[in-house]
Structure formats: C-alpha cells, structure tokens
Scaffold this active site. Sequence first.
Site, PDB file in Angstrom:
ATOM      1  N   THR A  85      33.743  48.006  38.190  1.00 55.61           N
ATOM      2  CA  THR A  85      34.167  49.261  38.838  1.00 55.61           C
ATOM      3  C   THR A  85      35.696  49.286  38.818  1.00 55.61           C
ATOM      4  OG1 THR A  85      33.958  48.254  41.027  1.00 55.61           O
ATOM      5  CG2 THR A  85      32.104  49.551  40.244  1.00 55.61           C
ATOM      6  N   LYS A 125      31.318  40.885  38.867  1.00 59.25           N
ATOM      7  CA  LYS A 125      32.252  41.991  39.046  1.00 59.25           C
ATOM      8  C   LYS A 125      32.744  41.945  40.492  1.00 59.25           C
ATOM      9  CE  LYS A 125      31.849  45.594  40.634  1.00 59.25           C
ATOM     10  NZ  LYS A 125      32.175  46.215  41.976  1.00 59.25           N
ATOM     11  N   THR A 141      29.760  46.177  45.650  1.00 61.53           N
ATOM     12  CA  THR A 141      31.025  45.551  45.399  1.00 61.53           C
ATOM     13  C   THR A 141      30.906  44.304  44.582  1.00 61.53           C
ATOM     14  OG1 THR A 141      32.340  46.353  47.155  1.00 61.53           O
ATOM     15  CG2 THR A 141      32.783  44.129  46.540  1.00 61.53           C
ATOM     16  N   ASN A 192      43.275  52.126  47.484  1.00 62.28           N
ATOM     17  CA  ASN A 192      42.274  52.384  48.512  1.00 62.28           C
ATOM     18  C   ASN A 192      42.521  53.629  49.342  1.00 62.28           C
ATOM     19  OD1 ASN A 192      40.198  50.271  48.302  1.00 62.28           O
ATOM     20  ND2 ASN A 192      41.992  48.956  48.413  1.00 62.28           N
ATOM     21  N   SER A 242      39.964  60.524  45.344  1.00 66.17           N
ATOM     22  CA  SER A 242      40.551  61.762  44.813  1.00 66.17           C
ATOM     23  C   SER A 242      40.553  61.746  43.289  1.00 66.17           C
ATOM     24  CB  SER A 242      41.957  61.946  45.363  1.00 66.17           C
ATOM     25  OG  SER A 242      42.738  60.811  45.098  1.00 66.17           O
TER      26      SER A 242
END
Lengths: 394, 394
Positions: free
Chosen positions: B145, B171, B182, B389, B394
Amino acid sequence: MQELPLGFDLAAVQAGFRYKDRPDLALIFSRTPARAAGVFTTNAFQAAPVQVGRENLDRSDLMRAVLVNAGQANACTGDEGLADCRSTLDMLAGHLDISPGEILPASTGVIGMRMPMPVWEKSLPQLVKSLGGCTPEQSAMAIMTTDSFPKTASRETGLDQGRVRFWGMAKGAGMICPDMATMLAFVLTDLQMDGPRWQEMLAGAVEQSFNAITVDGDTSTNDCVLALAGGESGVSCQSSRDRDRAFQALEEVCSDLAYQIVKDAEGGTKVMHIRITGAADSLDACRAARAVGNSSLVKTAMFGCDPNWGRIVAALGRSGAGFDPEKVRLSLAGQEIFARGKPVDMDIDEVFAPLLTARDIRVDIDLGTGEGEYFLMASDLTDEYIRINSDYRS
Amino acid sequence: MQELPLGFDLAAVQAGFRYKDRPDLALIFSRTPARAAGVFTTNAFQAAPVQVGRENLDRSDLMRAVLVNAGQANACTGDEGLADCRSTLDMLAGHLDISPGEILPASTGVIGMRMPMPVWEKSLPQLVKSLGGCTPEQSAMAIMTTDSFPKTASRETGLDQGRVRFWGMAKGAGMICPDMATMLAFVLTDLQMDGPRWQEMLAGAVEQSFNAITVDGDTSTNDCVLALAGGESGVSCQSSRDRDRAFQALEEVCSDLAYQIVKDAEGGTKVMHIRITGAADSLDACRAARAVGNSSLVKTAMFGCDPNWGRIVAALGRSGAGFDPEKVRLSLAGQEIFARGKPVDMDIDEVFAPLLTARDIRVDIDLGTGEGEYFLMASDLTDEYIRINSDYRS
C-alpha cells in the site's frame, strides 16, 4: 486585569537562564503561612526541585513562597543539582527573612545542565525587591518555555461565610515534553483550608484536569501542580455544600489552565474533546480515551480535517477496553459517523470535512457496554510539532 | 532471483482495487495440502478476511492457497463484508478446483468500503491463469500500500535429512496504520511439519520479529502473519537440533521482513535498534523498550540527529519499569552518554551528533536491576509521516 486572592504578591524578573528579552524567574509570596498541597510527576527520574519540594512538604504543609525558573530544569544533575536547588532556597530565605523549608521550588527547561549559580545570586535580590510590582500575566510569562502565550485562570465563588477567590497559572505546550521538562501549574486561594482536605481537593481537581489531557503521551521529570490556600479572606468551608463549591471553583481553574495547555500544544491546531461513555468501568473508559487521544494516526487525520473514523475505531480496538464492536457508536462534531459495525450511510467527506475545520472538535464514543465514563482533551499532531521537536536544541 | 521453497507457485495481476499501473492482487498456491499456521491481529475490530481466515484455520490446518488484495481492507463492513469475502473464496475455489475452506484470505487498504465484486469476478480467472508466471518480487509488490519497496526474505538451512528453504514476503510501512490496515506477512517452506509444532514455531518467531517493531504504536484491523509448510523437500525435523535450526531460519526470515518494515516506515529516515538489559524481568524490559521506541519526542530527536538523552531517560522514567535511576546506563551508537544519574562528562553534541547521522542507530540501555532483556526496532518520526497521514485520503 485578573485580581489575585487576598494575601499574595507576585514578582518576575529577567534573570537570563536561557531566554533573552523576557522574564524567566518568578516568585509567589504569601504574606502569612499558607496551607500547601502538591501533586508531583510520577516519572522515576525526578528533578532536584521536585525532590526538594516533596521533602519540604513532607516536613510541613505551611508555606510562604514558591520559586520558579524557566530555561533550566535542574533534572538529571545528581547530588550537585540537589545542592544547587537547596542553595537557591537558602539565598531566597535570607532575602525574605523566612525559613528555606517554607519555600517550594519548581524548574522547567533543559534536562541535564547545572544551574548557573551566579545568575541566581544576582537575580534573587532584584526578584524580592520587585515583589508586588508584577501583573499575573507577567508572572505567567516568566514560567513559559515553548509556550506561545501565558496561561492564567481565575474564579470567585460564594460560600456561607463570604466570597473566596481562586487564581492559577500554568506552563506547558506538550502534556509533557521531557527536555523542556515541562508542565507546571500553581493555584492560589484566599480560602482557609486545613491540610489533608486541601491535598485531597487538589488531587481530585488535578485528576479531572491536568491528568485528563494529552499532547504526545510523554510525562516529564519536573511536572508539578502546587496550590497555596492563604486564608486571608477569613472564609472557611462550613458545610459539604461549601466544599463542593470550593472544589468546583478549584476544578474550573485547573480545567481552564489544562485546556490552555492543549490549545498551546507544540504545533497544535486543534483540541479534541474526547468523551467516552458506556464503558464497562471508568478505567476502561480511560483506556479507550487515551488510545484515541494518543494515536498518531488519529491526530494527523484531525490536523488534515479528515473524517477518518476508521483510525478512531482501530485505536479503540487496540485500547484494551472490553466491548462488543457491533454496539460501538461514534460521533464527530456532534454527528454520528459509525454505528452497528459500519459507517453511516451518507457522503462522509461532504458532511464531515467542513465540520472538522473548527479548532475544537467533539469526539463522542459510546461503547454500549456499561456506565463507565471518561473525558480527555487531546491536541492534533502537525508538521510544526516535528519541526519544534527535531530542531529543539540547535 | 530468490528461489521459492519447493511445491509453491505465485501469481499477481493488476485488478484495479485502488492503485493504477501496478499489480494489486496476489495468489500463493501450494501444489499439495500445506500445514498452515497463523497469527492474527488482537484488535477488537477484526476485518472480514481475518474472521474468515480464522474460521478456516479452526476447521483444518491443511491449506492450498492464500489470496491477498491491496487497496481495500474489507474491515468495518458488517455482514455484507463477510459475505463478500466468502464469495471471493468460493469463486477462487471453483477456478482452482479446491474447497473454499482450503484458502486463507488477507486484505489491506482503506477501512469501511465494500469490496467491488465485479473487479473480483473479472480478475480471479486471470490470476489463476498466470500462476507460476510471477517473480517473488512481483508478488510482494502486489500486496503493497504505502510501502516504498517490496519486502521479501529467504533462508536455507541444512537439517539431518537434507536442506530446506524458507521464503517470506511482507507489507507494512507503519507497524500499523489502521486505515491502510496494514501489516501482512506470508512465509512458505518446503519443510515437513506437523500442526501444533508449526503454529508454536510461527508464534515464537513472530514474537521476536513482527511483534518487536514499532512505527507509531498503532495496530490494525487486518494484521496477520500466515505460514505454509508444504513438505515438498521430503525433509522433516528429526531432533531438537533440527527444530532449533528450522526455527532459526524461520525467525531470521521474519526478522529480516520486520526490519524492512521499520526501514520503510512512513516518512522514516532511521531505524533505532533498542536493546534493554538488566531489567527486573522481560516484561519490564519490554515496557522500557516500548516507552522509548514509541515516544514522539525520542523519535523526533532521532530525526533531527540530536543526541537528546534527556528524552530517552524521561521515557524510561514513565515506562512503569522498576529500576534505580542511579544505576541506569544508556549508550547511543555504541558510546555511553548517561550513567549514575548524570550525562557523561564530554562535549555531547560534538561527539554524538555525527554518529546519529547513520540510518541504523543502536540504543543500549542497562537498567542495572536484574536479568530481563528485550529487543525492539523502532522508526523515527518525521514531517513526511505527518504529510502522508494528514493528506492520506485526499
């Protein structure tokens, strides 16, 4: 201008411990012996002034003065630091013609450096000479480190025998920021109090105010809250209703100062007002509130005005509080955003993002389990916090 | 290129859950039923794939496949999310001609959004078709991610009956970052293992690796470490020495991946290798290490290459670990900086600041009390972490 409780004088001078062009040494003087109460840091490393202050309070709870300097914490300075602290009290006692055991010291600033004794020798006579010639705001300014504004609060309350006044000042911009070591608060009142009750009352008020805020979850070597009740109003508590009213005024002064500390959090732009209800007990509620208020991911989302409920929910999930995830309800800024294990069915960004531009944000969480409650104020986490704390010593 | 353990095939395709121009769906396939072990998040909110994976493992520990997607976490999605997850396993089972109960699912990405089922329907046949046509690195890339590089590790070890191979991918960039929820890791081996021993071995290795790192102290709804022992080498453990060697290889793969996660911490520039010795017991050692590794003030000082030992000492002091402050010794980058309650007598900035420009920094703390030890790897905290973070959605 705020009016002090009867019987107290303030002084502040520019000694030059670390800061230029501003006062950095403050004195609170009580014209008569005042009943003193204190709450001290629980950190295993205790600064010299904390150790000396505790010793003095253990011997007697009647005090005449509080001496505070900003810029040097006198923490992790060994036996030499203790001797330095005691010698500043000896000097001040001579100038005020009182006993060194009647003075409570407090220091805030850099950890690990020895106090510059010539600075103390030069400044203390000036400090005593200027007693009474200082506003409450100037005094609050003299105890600041990374604070961006001086923090004072006052309340008056009517008791059966007449009116009494409470006044306090605090410093802190980070619940704790160890090497600016860190949160100090001083509360004065002209109420007459006996010893054990006054200590109990202070401990209760601190629990609901200074112990219910967080900036970065750190606690320091120098923290303390000291309260002096001089009794010059001639008014004492006559009933449990009086004690409730006095406690309320004290608690309001402490909470007002605590709010100001969070508002002035290093780099902070927001204050989260986190209220947990429906927890199994108050300890679980406290765990849940602190997990949310200390989460770097929740804090950065708040900074970004991002209605990122997933981070709040994940923080609750790891808090250790017991609950059924299906029964948890979460509201942001007064609007429900998560319930029954799922987000509410609306355009969350459109509805919530504008609400999160405010400085003060309510975060209401019901765990749906029992009657436990807790309230915590927490700052956000910003790039300015990083800048302040990674550049600090350069 | 890394060689996989015998008996496993990998696949990765670009499904389009969230990311463009990169694979985001991965499949691990074992040609024979493999002994499976799993360690799952302790978060109270557990993502749908975590719930389904636990159910499958409870029924049988023989597995044929692991299915992982990046971009959507399928967490906090209610009963619909559980149904979505089960239906992806049903589809895959059909294509592979195995049972859905022989597949372990894992997801990572945004919390609270429903899985796009048409994407799954379209991608799964391609995924199965491409089995074996994918490098270990491509597979590790498909599960990323906010990671900035794919994380793989492998070890070979010789046992009495012959050589066996371990390979893993992970990951995570942020020990936990709930809405990129996560940390995932997958370890494969061609060693033959029976069930309870394999689960014990994995739990032990996870304790010393993935559970001994911290980026921001958060834990997520989706974390899991899954390990498959296929046995295709024909080699099994014949002695406790064999088990020790196999454990060591497994632990090294896990620790290597764990180090890569901390190295890739969101915005991170440094890895602190925090070793606590001399604690009353290992729990106290763990408390002390976590207080230091999670302190925002210690982390920002590290980012600023600032030898700010006062912050480390203050974090130890609030950790809850029991010790005598006078007996604590602290070294940074191999050099003692604090002992007997005071800093060492040297020009600290001149000596230490240059040492702290390295990426990997040793923080050795002896509490001078007992035999308790703990080792923790922690990232620093930077303005880039805040940017990532606070801007994330956005």
